[in-house]
Scaffold this active site. Structure first.
Site, PDB file in Angstrom:
ATOM      1  N   GLU A 218      30.742   0.744  10.016  1.00 17.60           N
ATOM      2  CA  GLU A 218      29.573   0.809  10.893  1.00 17.60           C
ATOM      3  C   GLU A 218      28.447   1.629  10.247  1.00 17.60           C
ATOM      4  OE1 GLU A 218      31.765   2.756  14.195  1.00 17.60           O
ATOM      5  OE2 GLU A 218      30.425   4.464  13.926  1.00 17.60           O
TER       6      GLU A 218
ATOM      7  N   HIS B  51      28.950   2.633  19.072  1.00 17.53           N
ATOM      8  CA  HIS B  51      29.477   4.000  18.942  1.00 17.53           C
ATOM      9  C   HIS B  51      28.732   4.984  19.866  1.00 17.53           C
ATOM     10  CE1 HIS B  51      31.758   6.795  15.958  1.00 17.53           C
ATOM     11  NE2 HIS B  51      31.733   7.308  17.178  1.00 17.53           N
TER      12      HIS B  51
ATOM     13  N   ARG C 146      38.003   5.363  15.873  1.00 19.61           N
ATOM     14  CA  ARG C 146      37.182   5.245  14.669  1.00 19.61           C
ATOM     15  C   ARG C 146      37.377   3.851  14.106  1.00 19.61           C
ATOM     16  NH1 ARG C 146      34.550   8.908  15.733  1.00 19.61           N
ATOM     17  NH2 ARG C 146      33.999  10.777  14.561  1.00 19.61           N
TER      18      ARG C 146
END
Ligand code: GLV
Length: 330
Positions: free
Chosen positions: A268, A286, A239
């Site tokens: 993000e 991601h 993460r």
């Protein structure tokens, strides 16, 4: 009347179709990430919510949505959901573990290899038209086979990456985690438990796979990067926020470590501009779990959980991957 559920983001039509068999379904055709007030507005009167890893579910939302009984995510990471607050409000929460483990491990390994062998950096060079001749050390990187892989966070995905390294590439695997694996699992992978400092000092390729929490915030910052080998790579598929992105950009610029592969970012989908200007990095948006079969399986598992949590289907009352199943047994 069928209970009402909200699907917070666009998802596979077959997942929505399964929900429509049992529920009045509202979808988000625009596929925008709703700010919390809009999410709360959309949730009025809804018993269930299908989410991704992006929607923030906290006490404010739960207080404002008294009909809500289940929040089911198609992501494995659930740092966006306040699980204790959900439990206190009698709301079942589920995530989507297991179905994405191997796909995510494939991607973590790919990022690590791309960072080690400078795939992105050399492709940009080629695309810029700068490739005019062969040279003896052109984009010479570091080997993956036979090198030491350091895994920070040895959960399901960490173990799957470690297996790839040890069994497929003859890597020596060291790891650090809150808890040690049992001896049998350590032996299968050939993994050795070390403290965090040893992990940082000895790893040729550090792969970060710890869940995000207040305790893992900036687990890797300037001080930790300074402990790593100047030839080392760092890969983060966990993460954003586990790594201090500004400190990483600085370390890459000054060759404190050789290169990095990042699939996740602090804040993000915004990316720290400093990361965009260092060459020795591989950046992806991601997508570690994003193979089509796996994303389908993740969505399907979230639907299974939502149906079960709201009392329909073969698992009625027993959501397969609930994080707080005690809510249903009360
Ligand atoms: C992806 O990051 C997930 O948590 O599923």
């Amino acid at each position: 009347m069928k209970p009402a559920v909200l699907v917070a983001r666009n998802v596979f039509p077959e997942a929505v179709a399964r929900l429509r068999e049992h529920f009045e379904v509202t979808t988000n055709e625009a596929d925008t990430l709703w700010p919390q007030p809009e999410l709360i507005r959309q949730l009025q009167g809804k018993a269930g919510l299908f989410i991704t890893g992006s929607e923030k579910i906290d006490g404010v939302l739960l207080d404002a949505c008294p009909n809500l009984r289940a929040v089911c995510s198609m992501a494995v990471g659930y740092n966006n959901v306040d699980v204790p607050a959900c439990t206190a409000h009698g709301v079942v929460v589920s995530n989507a573990p297991d179905v994405l483990t191997e796909t995510t491990a494939d991607f973590g390994f790919a990022l690590m290899m791309a960072a080690a062998r400078r795939v992105t950096e050399s492709e940009h060079f080629l695309r810029r038209g700068e490739w005019t001749k062969w040279s003896f050390d052109m984009f010479a990187g570091s080997d993956v086979h036979g090198a030491t892989m350091g895994v920070l966070g040895m959960g399901r995905i960490g173990q799957a990456i470690a297996r790839r390294g040890a069994l497929g590439f003859g890597m020596k695997v060291i790891y650090h985690n809150r808890s040690r694996l049992n001896e049998a699992d350590e032996a299968t992978i050939g993994a050795r438990y070390v403290d965090k400092a040893t992990l940082l000092k000895e790893a040729d390729h550090l792969v970060i796979v710890v869940p995000y929490s207040a305790a893992s915030h900036h687990l890797i910052g300037a001080a930790e990067l300074a402990m790593m080998k100047p030839t080392a790579t760092l890969t983060n598929i966990a993460r954003g926020g586990v790594v201090d992105d500004a400190a990483l950009a600085e370390a890459l610029r000054h060759h404190v470590i050789a290169s990095a592969g990042l699939d996740v970012f602090e804040g993000e989908p915004s990316v720290n501009p400093a990361l965009l200007t260092v060459p020795n990095i591989v950046l992806t948006p991601h997508i570690a779990s994003s193979s089509l079969p796996t994303r389908r399986a993740m969505a399907s598992l979230a639907v299974d959980n939502l149906m079960a949590a709201l009392g329909v289907g073969p698992n009625a009352g027993k959501p397969p991957t609930a994080l707080n199943p005690e809510v249903l047994s009360k």
